[in-house]
Write a protein that holds these residues in place. Structure first.
Motif, PDB file in Angstrom:
ATOM      1  N   ALA A 194      78.600  64.465  55.917  1.00 55.51           N
ATOM      2  CA  ALA A 194      77.695  63.441  55.371  1.00 55.51           C
ATOM      3  C   ALA A 194      77.125  63.768  53.993  1.00 55.51           C
ATOM      4  CB  ALA A 194      76.574  63.118  56.350  1.00 55.51           C
ATOM      5  N   VAL A 195      77.570  64.822  53.354  1.00 57.93           N
ATOM      6  CA  VAL A 195      76.992  65.145  52.048  1.00 57.93           C
ATOM      7  C   VAL A 195      77.378  64.115  50.983  1.00 57.93           C
ATOM      8  CG1 VAL A 195      76.843  67.611  52.509  1.00 57.93           C
ATOM      9  CG2 VAL A 195      78.848  66.717  51.335  1.00 57.93           C
ATOM     10  N   CYS A 196      78.448  63.368  51.212  1.00 55.02           N
ATOM     11  CA  CYS A 196      78.870  62.378  50.218  1.00 55.02           C
ATOM     12  C   CYS A 196      77.977  61.133  50.211  1.00 55.02           C
ATOM     13  CB  CYS A 196      80.309  61.959  50.485  1.00 55.02           C
ATOM     14  SG  CYS A 196      80.594  61.308  52.144  1.00 55.02           S
ATOM     15  N   ILE A 197      77.319  60.843  51.309  1.00 52.93           N
ATOM     16  CA  ILE A 197      76.603  59.567  51.428  1.00 52.93           C
ATOM     17  C   ILE A 197      75.545  59.388  50.334  1.00 52.93           C
ATOM     18  CG2 ILE A 197      75.039  58.219  52.893  1.00 52.93           C
ATOM     19  CD1 ILE A 197      76.664  59.112  55.285  1.00 52.93           C
ATOM     20  N   PRO A 198      74.675  60.354  50.100  1.00 52.55           N
ATOM     21  CA  PRO A 198      73.664  60.127  49.049  1.00 52.55           C
ATOM     22  C   PRO A 198      74.207  60.233  47.636  1.00 52.55           C
ATOM     23  CG  PRO A 198      73.385  62.292  50.046  1.00 52.55           C
ATOM     24  CD  PRO A 198      74.447  61.583  50.836  1.00 52.55           C
ATOM     25  N   GLU A 199      75.426  60.748  47.480  1.00 50.58           N
ATOM     26  CA  GLU A 199      75.988  60.906  46.135  1.00 50.58           C
ATOM     27  C   GLU A 199      76.513  59.593  45.566  1.00 50.58           C
ATOM     28  OE1 GLU A 199      75.904  63.682  44.345  1.00 50.58           O
ATOM     29  OE2 GLU A 199      74.851  64.632  46.012  1.00 50.58           O
ATOM     30  N   TYR A 200      76.927  58.717  46.459  1.00 45.94           N
ATOM     31  CA  TYR A 200      77.564  57.498  45.976  1.00 45.94           C
ATOM     32  C   TYR A 200      76.500  56.509  45.524  1.00 45.94           C
ATOM     33  CZ  TYR A 200      81.534  54.494  45.321  1.00 45.94           C
ATOM     34  OH  TYR A 200      82.507  53.733  44.744  1.00 45.94           O
ATOM     35  N   PRO A 201      76.527  56.077  44.248  1.00 39.78           N
ATOM     36  CA  PRO A 201      75.391  55.322  43.708  1.00 39.78           C
ATOM     37  C   PRO A 201      75.262  53.896  44.210  1.00 39.78           C
ATOM     38  CG  PRO A 201      77.086  55.636  42.030  1.00 39.78           C
ATOM     39  CD  PRO A 201      77.511  56.435  43.222  1.00 39.78           C
ATOM     40  N   VAL A 202      76.260  53.379  44.913  1.00 33.00           N
ATOM     41  CA  VAL A 202      76.152  51.987  45.352  1.00 33.00           C
ATOM     42  C   VAL A 202      76.205  51.842  46.872  1.00 33.00           C
ATOM     43  CG1 VAL A 202      76.955  50.965  43.198  1.00 33.00           C
ATOM     44  CG2 VAL A 202      78.632  51.624  44.936  1.00 33.00           C
ATOM     45  N   ASN A 203      75.872  52.914  47.601  1.00 24.66           N
ATOM     46  CA  ASN A 203      75.715  52.799  49.053  1.00 24.66           C
ATOM     47  C   ASN A 203      76.973  52.246  49.727  1.00 24.66           C
ATOM     48  OD1 ASN A 203      73.936  53.445  51.068  1.00 24.66           O
ATOM     49  ND2 ASN A 203      73.028  51.402  51.186  1.00 24.66           N
ATOM     50  N   ALA A 204      78.084  52.893  49.489  1.00 20.23           N
ATOM     51  CA  ALA A 204      79.360  52.389  50.011  1.00 20.23           C
ATOM     52  C   ALA A 204      79.861  53.167  51.214  1.00 20.23           C
ATOM     53  CB  ALA A 204      80.424  52.449  48.916  1.00 20.23           C
ATOM     54  N   ILE A 205      79.275  54.331  51.527  1.00 18.13           N
ATOM     55  CA  ILE A 205      79.827  55.198  52.570  1.00 18.13           C
ATOM     56  C   ILE A 205      78.911  55.199  53.789  1.00 18.13           C
ATOM     57  CG2 ILE A 205      80.559  57.550  53.139  1.00 18.13           C
ATOM     58  CD1 ILE A 205      81.034  57.979  50.115  1.00 18.13           C
ATOM     59  N   TYR A 206      79.535  55.008  54.942  1.00 17.05           N
ATOM     60  CA  TYR A 206      78.791  54.977  56.212  1.00 17.05           C
ATOM     61  C   TYR A 206      79.505  55.825  57.258  1.00 17.05           C
ATOM     62  CZ  TYR A 206      76.450  50.842  54.335  1.00 17.05           C
ATOM     63  OH  TYR A 206      75.725  49.981  53.547  1.00 17.05           O
ATOM     64  N   ALA A 207      78.725  56.417  58.152  1.00 12.10           N
ATOM     65  CA  ALA A 207      79.308  56.944  59.383  1.00 12.10           C
ATOM     66  C   ALA A 207      79.823  55.757  60.188  1.00 12.10           C
ATOM     67  CB  ALA A 207      78.258  57.707  60.176  1.00 12.10           C
ATOM     68  N   ASP A 208      80.910  55.956  60.924  1.00 11.68           N
ATOM     69  CA  ASP A 208      81.512  54.811  61.621  1.00 11.68           C
ATOM     70  C   ASP A 208      80.519  54.102  62.553  1.00 11.68           C
ATOM     71  OD1 ASP A 208      81.514  56.905  63.462  1.00 11.68           O
ATOM     72  OD2 ASP A 208      83.660  56.781  63.886  1.00 11.68           O
ATOM     73  N   ALA A 209      79.627  54.844  63.164  1.00 13.70           N
ATOM     74  CA  ALA A 209      78.656  54.230  64.075  1.00 13.70           C
ATOM     75  C   ALA A 209      77.619  53.386  63.345  1.00 13.70           C
ATOM     76  CB  ALA A 209      77.947  55.316  64.881  1.00 13.70           C
ATOM     77  N   ASP A 210      77.524  53.545  62.034  1.00  6.91           N
ATOM     78  CA  ASP A 210      76.490  52.848  61.257  1.00  6.91           C
ATOM     79  C   ASP A 210      77.048  51.768  60.337  1.00  6.91           C
ATOM     80  OD1 ASP A 210      74.640  54.633  62.344  1.00  6.91           O
ATOM     81  OD2 ASP A 210      74.898  56.065  60.700  1.00  6.91           O
ATOM     82  N   ILE A 211      78.340  51.472  60.443  1.00  4.29           N
ATOM     83  CA  ILE A 211      78.930  50.487  59.522  1.00  4.29           C
ATOM     84  C   ILE A 211      78.311  49.114  59.769  1.00  4.29           C
ATOM     85  CG2 ILE A 211      81.045  49.333  58.778  1.00  4.29           C
ATOM     86  CD1 ILE A 211      82.620  51.704  59.796  1.00  4.29           C
ATOM     87  N   PRO A 212      77.783  48.472  58.732  1.00  2.00           N
ATOM     88  CA  PRO A 212      77.299  47.098  58.914  1.00  2.00           C
ATOM     89  C   PRO A 212      78.434  46.184  59.365  1.00  2.00           C
ATOM     90  CG  PRO A 212      76.547  48.025  56.814  1.00  2.00           C
ATOM     91  CD  PRO A 212      77.566  48.978  57.377  1.00  2.00           C
TER      92      PRO A 212
END
Ligand code: SF4
Length: 114
Positions: free
Chosen positions: A44-62
């Motif tokens: 999960a270290v990539c999640i806060p790096e991406y500036p447009v909120n594009a990465i989710y854990a599969d359980a959290d995908i909108p």
């Protein structure tokens, strides 16, 4: 569990996330990145790096991004590894924040190989 790149990456391709991934599991396509679910370690270290909120854990995908779970898995077998940050798409500022970008892509980019 896996992590998934979703619609906000399309036509933006910010690659800040790539630099922090310890196992090089990002793959690069012509319009967006995806994550190889067979390679990721779900740190999960990539999640806060991406500036447009594009990465989710599969359980959290909108819900509106649910198709990306299968797309990441399928395209990871076709697209090459990207392991270093590169410049974002020249059109990134124009497309950032737009919704529903997947439906505007050329279907040939997403078609299974024949
Ligand atoms: S969750 Fe960790 S292993 Fe998976 S893509 Fe992000 S940085 Fe790489």
């Amino acid at each position: 569990m896996t992590h998934v790149v979703t619609d906000p990456c399309i036509k933006c391709k910010y690659t800040d996330c790539v630099d922090v991934c310890p196992v090089d599991c990002f793959r690069e396509g012509p319009e967006f990145l995806i994550i190889d679910p067979g390679e990721g370690i779900d740190c999960a270290v990539c999640i806060p790096e991406y500036p447009v909120n594009a990465i989710y854990a599969d359980a959290d995908i909108p819900g509106e991004f649910s198709a990306f779970l299968g797309l990441n898995a399928r395209l990871s077998r076709q697209w090459p590894t990207i392991s270093r940050r590169v410049a974002p798409s020249p059109e990134a500022a124009q497309w950032q924040g737009k919704a529903g970008k997947l439906s505007g892509l050329d279907p040939a980019l997403l078609a299974p190989p024949t």
